[in-house]
Design a protein around this motif. Structure first.
Motif, short mmCIF file in Angstrom:
data_model
loop_
_atom_site.label_atom_id
_atom_site.label_comp_id
_atom_site.label_asym_id
_atom_site.label_seq_id
_atom_site.Cartn_x
_atom_site.Cartn_y
_atom_site.Cartn_z
N THR A 30 8.38 -10.23 -4.34
CA THR A 30 7.82 -10.67 -5.63
C THR A 30 6.30 -10.60 -5.70
O THR A 30 5.72 -10.83 -6.76
CB THR A 30 8.25 -12.11 -5.92
OG1 THR A 30 7.83 -12.96 -4.82
CG2 THR A 30 9.76 -12.20 -6.06
N ALA A 33 2.09 -9.48 -7.85
CA ALA A 33 2.71 -9.42 -9.18
C ALA A 33 2.57 -8.01 -9.75
O ALA A 33 1.54 -7.36 -9.58
CB ALA A 33 2.03 -10.43 -10.10
N GLY A 34 3.62 -7.57 -10.40
CA GLY A 34 3.57 -6.25 -11.03
C GLY A 34 3.75 -5.09 -10.07
O GLY A 34 3.46 -3.95 -10.44
N ASP A 36 4.92 -2.00 -8.49
CA ASP A 36 5.70 -0.92 -9.07
C ASP A 36 6.11 0.08 -7.99
O ASP A 36 5.45 1.09 -7.75
CB ASP A 36 4.89 -0.21 -10.17
CG ASP A 36 5.69 0.87 -10.89
OD1 ASP A 36 6.93 0.84 -10.78
OD2 ASP A 36 5.07 1.72 -11.55
#
Length: 238
Positions: A30, A33-34, A36
């Motif tokens: 997790t 954050a973000g 990809d």
């Protein structure tokens, strides 16, 4: 270099230090954050076909996070693996430094230097408090001997009642936990998500500290702020 991480804390460490190196991670990764990257399932049951399809130069695993059979299957398929197993804060810091250097980091990242400073003189409780540290319930599972999280807590002034147990993760009954007469119960929010309404009620009359599991059990960038975050949570338990 193409890296797949099956360890959430190592995912964060690699992603923030060497952007672009990480090509795959678990569904439980997790942070940051973000992030990809391709997802390859869970830490305990990753999709190994998906891992291999990413053509990794290295897959990162951990003795506690991942299964031995998955590491063996990847190695048998010719996929290089690196298995981590730190059980103390100093070992974690050194292992992180070695891993990042091997992946091409030009020097220790700022967050790792900050973590070394933070743990050189961490805040501690005014007096050592004996504690039990559940990490699961139904059944109850607690920290035992020789665990990374146990070492983290000991450096902050918490003496684990099960530190001398023969097992690393004993499964005592609730009655046995109560008979240990802890001065404190430490309840992290992972792997089991203890909350104010789920956990403290089992230990009436005993102060309970609800703490961040990421700061208690992860070894990565969170180590830089872990001493202050955990010490504050422990101090609030009265």
């Amino acid at each position: 270099m193409r890296v797949v991480s099956l360890v959430p804390s190592l995912t964060e460490a690699v992603a923030v230090t060497l952007p672009g190196v990480l090509v795959g991670a678990t569904d439980w990764c997790t942070h940051p954050a973000g992030l990809d990257v391709a997802r390859v399932g869970g830490s305990k049951y990753p999709d190994l076909d998906r891992v291999r399809a990413l053509r990794p130069d290295l897959v990162l695993l951990n003795v506690e996070e991942n299964r031995r059979e998955d590491a063996d299957a990847l190695a048998a398929a010719g996929v290089p693996v690196r298995v981590t197993y730190p059980r103390t804060v100093p070992a974690a810091l050194d292992e992180l430094a070695g891993l990042l250097a091997d992946l091409g980091a030009p020097g220790e990242p700022a967050w790792l230097a900050a973590a070394r400073r933070a743990w050189a003189a961490p805040p501690t409780l005014p007096e050592v408090r004996t504690a039990v540290v559940p990490v699961w319930r139904r059944p109850w599972v607690v920290l035992g001997a020789d665990t990374f999280a146990g070492d983290v807590l000991s450096r902050l002034g918490v003496a684990n009642r099960y530190a001398d147990h023969a097992e690393r993760y004993p499964r005592p009954s609730l009655d046995e936990l109560r008979r240990r007469r802890p001065e404190l119960v430490v309840l992290p929010d992972e792997p089991y998500r203890f909350t104010a309404d789920d956990g403290p009620e089992a230990f009436p009359g005993v102060p309970c500290a609800l703490v961040s599991g990421r700061h208690l059990t992860w070894y990565g960038p969170s180590l830089a702020e872990a001493p202050a975050v955990l010490a504050a949570a422990l101090a609030r338990a009265r």
